[in-house]
Design an enzyme around this catalytic site. Structure first.
Site, short mmCIF file in Angstrom:
data_model
loop_
_atom_site.label_atom_id
_atom_site.label_comp_id
_atom_site.label_asym_id
_atom_site.label_seq_id
_atom_site.Cartn_x
_atom_site.Cartn_y
_atom_site.Cartn_z
N GLU A 1 -9.69 -12.34 -8.71
CA GLU A 1 -8.43 -12.15 -8.00
C GLU A 1 -8.01 -13.40 -7.23
OE1 GLU A 1 -8.81 -8.68 -5.50
OE2 GLU A 1 -10.83 -9.17 -4.90
N CYS B 1 -8.14 -3.96 -12.68
CA CYS B 1 -8.14 -2.88 -11.70
C CYS B 1 -6.99 -3.00 -10.72
CB CYS B 1 -9.47 -2.79 -10.97
SG CYS B 1 -9.85 -4.28 -10.05
N HIS C 1 0.81 -1.22 0.00
CA HIS C 1 0.00 0.00 0.00
C HIS C 1 0.84 1.26 0.00
CE1 HIS C 1 -3.43 -2.76 0.86
NE2 HIS C 1 -3.84 -2.03 -0.14
N ASP D 1 -4.09 -9.10 -6.02
CA ASP D 1 -4.35 -10.34 -5.28
C ASP D 1 -4.18 -11.57 -6.18
OD1 ASP D 1 -4.85 -9.77 -2.57
OD2 ASP D 1 -6.67 -8.71 -3.17
#
Ligand code: PEP
Ligand code: MG
Length: 962
Positions: free
Chosen positions: A824, A895, A588, A848
């Site tokens: 994912e 995405c 992140h 993921d």
């Protein structure tokens, strides 16, 4: 700091000087350097000592006096001063100098200047022109005026290429020019707009001046003739054109065609034949030998001269080139040509010798280089400890942190693209040990006063040295924090309680920082970071530990690992780039760096923590490369690339509202990933065609307790309002795993990523999912809404969630609703043919999907760097998903972070992905990238990528072709 570039300009030149002899010339040159502030007094000794070791006469009336290593400390800044002697000065051995170029250089920056100079000297003799020059402009023109030569060598020739049509042939030619460094990425698309000219005999000519980096000519032939405007094409010349560089070649080509010998070219089976016919660079087919230069400063004048002497002792031609260069090399007997190669320590030379002398000459040349050419040389690192360390190699030598050598290059993972140049600021967690208690409060107070005063002075110096207003302001705030009377009062109270200065100071700073954070005001929260920053400085001073001094120019922040809060509190004006030892591209913190637009490389290995403070770094996050203390030439190129990158960004931004359509008319939708309702407007302003992923858990995290339907509706409406009729793809709540919710306690799990997260959690708490779906449906009000469920791994999960949505839709009608899933989890990709029959769309979450396919935790400190979404295993899953969806007439988006990776865009488009959802700042560049590409070629490229063995191989493939 920064790089000292050696540039020539007219102000450095004193024309029409008269001196009695070389001694006087050197004295005047030393004065000129000193008056220019480049050297301290005493540099003349260096100039004289250097001439005593060997004349600095370069040839063609030029000498380049410079100091010795012993006088390097007299150099204040790198630069040159030139003197013109029309009557000439005898430089020894009857060699007459008309232009002396005195160099002040701290290390080997002058090699670049020599390279430039000697290139100018390579063409014809300029002695007379120098002698008779009357103005400084003439001198500069003479030295810099060598026109850029046209590149034409074997790497620019591609024969019998398996192409299907003319466009593909053109593309191949563009690719060769790009690979040879002649053309940039816009060149190929400019060719597709240019008109080809027939030259007769099936040969065609095409040229462009757009995105040309140096002039070059490529020649390509198809394996069987292709058609262009109803005529046959058997060969194509493609010119990256600059000025008149190609004139001679064109004349030669015309002669060849007039003589009716065009088929020599079209039927050529080897590049040699083509080069011979066109007068290009043909390497002699001679015996050769390779040897690595170990001299500290590379092949500078003295060792180069020694090398020419060895070569000259043989009666036959000896050529030399950098290993890997396929050109014909230069004469090893010519000092100026040798210098023009600009050879640095560690580079490998290849000598080619006339077969008549090769047996004697090659071993002698090699031995001379190995012996150091008259200089003492340090051994080169053995292959095992090569300076070009890969991330894995570095990871292996953990925890020992070996310092990185000057010139070292390290591959790392791109977390945020761009190029940053600046000194290193290495921030290691400080190991500070201090006693909690102290006996003498007065003594502790005095210690604290002293520390505060010293840190205050340090910061004053930083303010004085800082040219950036915004940085000065931050430091002024830091000083104000040091003098904050309320803070001081609290600290004094602690001292009276018997705490040590360190303990009292830290506990009160931390308490104050926490208080500010508790106010939940972004600005004050930033202040908390500043407060901790100042707090650390004072603590380090109290403990007698020097914390790394903050450079007074934008720097590269080097850390072990950056946590999201670190990145979020970074100042874009102070931090030019981020480099971390650990971490991966989908962590992140990387996502935040990208959102801030700070170039970042992560997972570079712990060796980067051993960098000396202030070491100049080049962080090329366009290519995943870090260069330590790069030389001036590398820096110059990087600066150019950075300027080109900025231009590219500007151009991309100007066209951000235009659709992303490939050169052959295939449209790709480019939409935004957003985390909060407030970001939607910003994304639209950056050219987003909609939102491809609204991460609703961030809406949930922003609320101190679970938001009710009304609170959620308000958030979703805000987003839909900003979209103004464009589609919104919303992901239902995706928590659990790495994203816990404070008000929703979950039992600790051994493997949270493999536990109750995403849709699994929502299906256990249907009430929460129902409220969210109700809020979404109610906020749509006729606007296009797409809802997707995260982490779906089974058909049952999908059906349960879908049924709930469909039931609610009966109560709250929505005209334009699509329901889909995020792909994912590998099982969803593998089941795509089944799921595709039921869903309206798929959106692939590559972050993921990569994590689960590669079995690497996406936040793993050392492994996540290897979890690259371009791994063919992941690509195969994407391919399966797209095929399955298209077979059912459904659309597929991406995405995950892979969608904004410049290397991944061509492959994803080639695989048939319909929509790319990327972080908002990346939108203009992703759109621009799509516009450069040809869908027809991408399909072939993507098909090839699927057959490869590693992500690295896929990246190399893209680098080569796009
Ligand atoms: C993904 O996994 O690729 C994704 C887009 O979701 P997140 O990064 O929020 O898990
Ligand atoms: Mg995900």
């Amino acid at each position: 700091m920064g790089s000292d570039m050696l540039e020539l300009n007219t102000h450095q030149i004193q024309m029409n000087q008269r001196v009695a002899d070389k001694t006087e010339a050197l004295a005047q040159l030393a004065d000129a350097l000193e008056n220019g502030g480049l050297v301290a007094s005493g540099y003349l000794e260096g100039l004289t000592a250097r001439e005593a070791q060997g004349s600095t006469f370069l040839g063609q009336g030029i000498a380049i006096p410079h100091g010795t290593p012993a006088t390097r400390d007299k150099v204040r800044s790198t630069g040159v001063r030139l003197m013109h002697f029309p009557e000439g000065v005898d430089w020894g051995n009857g060699q007459i100098v008309h232009l002396a170029i005195a160099i002040a250089a701290k290390s080997d920056e002058h090699l670049r200047l020599l390279q430039l100079l000697t290139r100018a000297l390579g063409e014809g003799d300029i002695t007379d022109a120098l002698r008779t020059a009357t103005t400084a402009e003439q001198i500069v023109d003479l030295l810099q005026g060598a026109p850029q030569a046209l590149a034409l060598d074997s790497q620019l020739i591609g024969l019998h290429l398996p192409v299907e049509d003319f466009d593909e042939l053109v593309w191949q030619a563009g690719r060769l020019l790009k690979k040879a460094g002649c053309a940039g990425s816009g060149f190929a698309s400019s060719l597709s707009r240019a008109q080809a000219l027939p030259l007769g005999n099936g040969l065609w000519w095409l040229n462009s001046e757009e995105s040309v980096e140096q002039p070059g000519l490529a020649f390509v032939t198809p394996d069987s003739p292709v058609e262009y405007r109803e005529q046959s094409v058997v060969g194509l010349f493609c010119l990256a054109s600059v000025g008149e560089a190609h004139r001679q070649l064109l004349e030669r080509l015309c002669d060849l065609l007039i003589e009716g010998r065009g088929d020599v070219l079209s039927q050529a089976t080897s590049s040699r034949v083509v080069l011979e016919a066109l007068g290009g660079e043909v390497a002699p087919d001679w015996p050769h030998i390779r040897v690595t230069v170990a001299n500290d400063h590379g092949l500078h004048a003295r060792p180069a001269k020694a090398l020419t002497e060895v070569a000259q002792s043989f009666d036959g031609d000896v050529r030399v080139r950098l290993a890997g260069d396929e050109g014909r090399g230069v004469s090893a007997k010519s000092l100026s040509k040798l210098l023009a190669l600009g050879v640095r320590r560690g580079q490998e030379l290849e000598f080619l010798a006339d077969p008549a002398i090769a047996d004697d000459a090659l071993p002698a040349l090699s031995a001379a280089v190995v012996a150091g050419l008259g200089e003492d040389v340090r051994p080169l690192p053995a292959p095992g400890d090569a300076v070009l360390a890969t991330q894995e190699e570095i990871a292996e030598c953990e925890p020992a942190v070996a310092a990185l050598a000057r010139g070292a290059r390290i591959q790392a993972v791109v977390a945020s693209p761009g190029i940053a140049i600046g000194p290193a600021l290495v921030r290691k967690p400080l190991q500070l040990d201090f006693p909690e208690k102290a006996q003498d409060a007065a003594h502790e107070r005095a210690r604290l006063d002293k520390a505060l005063a010293e840190v205050h002075d340090d910061i004053t110096r930083l303010i004085a040295n800082s040219s950036e207003k915004s940085i000065r302001e931050i430091f002024v705030t830091h000083q104000a924090m040091l003098g904050d009377p309320a803070l001081r009062e609290d600290v004094d109270a602690r001292l009276r309680e018997g705490l040590s200065a360190e303990a009292a100071w830290t506990s009160e700073v931390e308490a104050a920082a926490q208080q500010q954070e508790a106010l939940r005001d972004a600005l004050l929260a930033e202040r908390a970071a500043d407060l901790r920053d100042v707090g650390r400085r004072v603590l380090a001073n109290l403990c007698g530990v020097e914390s790394a001094a903050e450079p007074n120019e934008p720097y590269i922040l080097v850390m072990d690992e950056v946590v999201p809060s670190d990145v979020a509190s970074l100042d874009r004006d102070r931090v030019a780039g981020i480099l971390t030892a650990r971490g991966g591209a989908t962590a992140h913190s990387a996502i935040i760096a990208r959102a801030l637009g700070i170039p970042a490389l992560v997972g570079a290995g712990s060796a980067v923590l051993g960098l000396e403070p202030m070491t100049p770094l080049l962080l090329d996050a366009d290519h995943g490369l870090l260069e330590v203390a790069p030389d001036t030439e590398v820096l110059r190129r990087a600066q150019e690339a950075r300027a080109a990158g900025l231009r590219r960004r500007e151009q991309a931004e100007a066209l951000r509202m235009e659709p992303a359509v490939t050169v052959d008319g295939h449209a790709v939708e480019v939409v935004a990933n957003v985390g909060s309702s407030g970001d939607a407007e910003k994304a639209m302003a950056l050219g987003a065609e909609g939102i491809g992923l609204l991460r609703t858990e961030l809406v949930f995290m922003d609320h101190p307790e679970a938001p009710d339907q009304a609170a959620q509706e308000a958030e979703y409406r805000r987003v839909l309002d900003a979209l103004d009729g464009r589609p919104l793809v919303v992901r239902t709540l995706d928590v659990g795993g790495d994203k816990p919710l404070p008000y929703w306690p979950m039992p600790a799990e051994q493997n949270p990523f493999l536990g109750v997260r995403g849709i699994r959690l929502c299906l256990q708490r249907m009430d929460i999912l129902e409220t969210q779906l109700r809020a979404l449906l109610a906020s749509a009000e006729g606007r296009p809404l797409r809802i997707m469920f995260p982490m779906v791994g089974t058909v049952t999960e999908w059906r349960t969630a879908r049924d709930l949505a469909l039931r609610l839709r009966q109560e709250i009608p929505v005209a334009d609703l699509q329901l889909g899933i995020m792909v994912e989890v590998p099982s969803a990709a593998l089941l795509a043919p089944v799921l595709a029959k039921e869903v309206d769309f798929f959106s692939i979450g590559t972050n993921d999907l990569t994590q689960y396919t590669m079995a690497i935790d996406r936040d793993h400190p050392t492994l996540s760097a290897q979890a690259d979404g371009l791994h063919p295993a992941v690509l195969r899953l994407i391919d399966m998903t797209v095929r399955a969806a298209h077979a059912e007439g459904k659309w597929v988006g991406i995405c995950g972070e892979l969608g904004s990776d410049a290397a991944a865009v061509p492959i994803l488009v080639g695989l048939g992905v319909d929509e790319l959802s990327v972080s908002a700042p990346a939108i203009p560049l992703v759109k621009a990238r799509v516009r450069e590409l040809s869908n027809a070629q991408l399909q072939a490229l993507a098909a090839q990528a699927l057959t490869l063995e590693s992500a690295l191989a896929v990246r190399a493939l893209v680098e080569e072709h796009c």
